[in-house]
Scaffold this motif. Sequence first.
Motif, PDB file in Angstrom:
ATOM      1  N   THR A   1     -33.353  -0.632  45.911  1.00 62.38           N
ATOM      2  CA  THR A   1     -34.054  -0.843  44.642  1.00 62.38           C
ATOM      3  C   THR A   1     -33.394  -0.029  43.547  1.00 62.38           C
ATOM      4  O   THR A   1     -33.006   1.124  43.754  1.00 62.38           O
ATOM      5  CB  THR A   1     -35.534  -0.439  44.753  1.00 62.38           C
TER       6      THR A   1
ATOM      7  N   ALA B   1     -37.480   2.369  42.160  1.00 60.14           N
ATOM      8  CA  ALA B   1     -38.545   2.184  43.153  1.00 60.14           C
ATOM      9  C   ALA B   1     -39.928   2.134  42.533  1.00 60.14           C
ATOM     10  O   ALA B   1     -40.877   1.645  43.154  1.00 60.14           O
ATOM     11  CB  ALA B   1     -38.494   3.299  44.195  1.00 60.14           C
TER      12      ALA B   1
ATOM     13  N   HIS C   1     -40.608   0.549  39.601  1.00 65.32           N
ATOM     14  CA  HIS C   1     -40.793  -0.646  38.773  1.00 65.32           C
ATOM     15  C   HIS C   1     -41.849  -1.540  39.423  1.00 65.32           C
ATOM     16  O   HIS C   1     -41.882  -1.685  40.659  1.00 65.32           O
ATOM     17  CB  HIS C   1     -39.469  -1.399  38.642  1.00 65.32           C
TER      18      HIS C   1
ATOM     19  N   THR D   1     -40.637  -3.884  42.148  1.00 68.94           N
ATOM     20  CA  THR D   1     -39.969  -3.372  43.349  1.00 68.94           C
ATOM     21  C   THR D   1     -40.836  -2.391  44.131  1.00 68.94           C
ATOM     22  O   THR D   1     -40.425  -1.915  45.185  1.00 68.94           O
ATOM     23  CB  THR D   1     -38.629  -2.694  42.993  1.00 68.94           C
ATOM     24  N   LYS D   2     -42.021  -2.097  43.621  1.00 70.34           N
ATOM     25  CA  LYS D   2     -42.923  -1.183  44.339  1.00 70.34           C
ATOM     26  C   LYS D   2     -43.231  -1.689  45.741  1.00 70.34           C
ATOM     27  O   LYS D   2     -43.571  -0.904  46.629  1.00 70.34           O
ATOM     28  CB  LYS D   2     -44.217  -0.995  43.554  1.00 70.34           C
TER      29      LYS D   2
ATOM     30  N   PHE E   1     -41.387  -2.474  48.018  1.00 66.12           N
ATOM     31  CA  PHE E   1     -40.492  -1.918  49.038  1.00 66.12           C
ATOM     32  C   PHE E   1     -40.758  -0.439  49.309  1.00 66.12           C
ATOM     33  O   PHE E   1     -40.152   0.142  50.211  1.00 66.12           O
ATOM     34  CB  PHE E   1     -39.033  -2.130  48.622  1.00 66.12           C
TER      35      PHE E   1
ATOM     36  N   LEU F   1     -33.182  -5.482  39.516  1.00 62.19           N
ATOM     37  CA  LEU F   1     -34.234  -5.044  40.432  1.00 62.19           C
ATOM     38  C   LEU F   1     -33.668  -4.524  41.745  1.00 62.19           C
ATOM     39  O   LEU F   1     -34.044  -3.456  42.205  1.00 62.19           O
ATOM     40  CB  LEU F   1     -35.196  -6.200  40.716  1.00 62.19           C
ATOM     41  N   LEU F   2     -32.774  -5.304  42.357  1.00 68.71           N
ATOM     42  CA  LEU F   2     -32.215  -4.961  43.655  1.00 68.71           C
ATOM     43  C   LEU F   2     -30.693  -5.001  43.596  1.00 68.71           C
ATOM     44  O   LEU F   2     -30.119  -5.764  42.824  1.00 68.71           O
ATOM     45  CB  LEU F   2     -32.692  -5.940  44.733  1.00 68.71           C
TER      46      LEU F   2
ATOM     47  N   SER G   1     -30.734  -9.136  42.568  1.00 64.22           N
ATOM     48  CA  SER G   1     -31.990  -9.664  42.050  1.00 64.22           C
ATOM     49  C   SER G   1     -32.255  -9.051  40.691  1.00 64.22           C
ATOM     50  O   SER G   1     -31.969  -7.861  40.473  1.00 64.22           O
ATOM     51  CB  SER G   1     -33.152  -9.358  42.999  1.00 64.22           C
TER      52      SER G   1
ATOM     53  N   PHE H   1     -42.911  -8.935  47.106  1.00 65.54           N
ATOM     54  CA  PHE H   1     -41.894  -9.060  46.060  1.00 65.54           C
ATOM     55  C   PHE H   1     -41.902 -10.467  45.468  1.00 65.54           C
ATOM     56  O   PHE H   1     -41.854 -10.653  44.250  1.00 65.54           O
ATOM     57  CB  PHE H   1     -40.538  -8.709  46.656  1.00 65.54           C
TER      58      PHE H   1
END
Length: 308
Positions: A196, A199, A201, A204-205, A207, A233-234, A257, A287
């Motif tokens: 991420t 982490a 955001h 993306t939380k 994950f 994001l990723l 992503s 996600f």
Amino acid sequence: MKGTNVYFWMLIVFYGSFCSAQELGPFELTDAWTAKITAMAPSKTTVPATQNRNILIFSLHTGYEHWTIPHTEAIIRTVAEKSGAFKVFSSKKITAFKAENLAKFDAVILNNNCSERDKRDLFWDIIKKDSSLTETQQLKKTQQFQQNLLDYVTTGGGLFVLHGGITMLNKSEAFGKMVGGSFDYHPVQQKVTVKTVDAEHPLTKAFKGIDFEHVDEPYFFNNAYFNTDFHPLLYMEADAITEKKEGTSTDNICYVSWVKRYGQGRVFYASPSHNPQSYEHEGMLQFLLDGLQYVCGDLVCDDTPLKN
């Protein structure tokens, strides 16, 4: 003899691990597998939906057929419907992209819509078969379908693009700018570690700050992501990817992503995954649900472009 047996089983384990790290085999979409995904999927949306949303899953391909197309459609339908915030429709007909039809939906999901390699234009692949039209008319109709999609997002529609969906109009600069980039190539399937960018955001939380490892086609993109005019994001680290072609960007951070605004609309792109096994993960399912909420305008978050 005992040592020989141990050696034999060590080879079996090694070979099995090697194969699973390189490629996951196809499997039939079954009710049992869908039930497994349903049990893992979130039971409600992260933020309350302002209204029930109509979303369209478009699953037509004319080029390479990802075997995961029906699985991905089932995943999106499951995640969306279990939350109670979405009504899901599906289509494999390009007539879905008539302006009056697009207007019925809050978001369109492009599900691995790979086009033929010559023009990399899925609309053209279908329309060129209409012998009642001249080539000039075919081209005009093709351009109109693309413009309908661009106008749909510009005026507030949501666009949710998964994996090979980015190749639907892969040679169109306008489509690429809307999505955030265009597909270049991918090396062989291999274990990919997805990380991420932030982490904390909202998108993306899911994950929980933990890297996500899975077997996938690691996608590389053209056009320098159109100046990275998206909010990442990723990402994956290029140094960890094997069998890259010569000339691949030396940037180690490769985004897989992102989200972005396009006119009044919102776009979400996620390269993962070529294999539905990747979605057997609560973080990935959350996600996807959060991404659906973002493109529909319910989940408000930072989508400032990385570069302006």
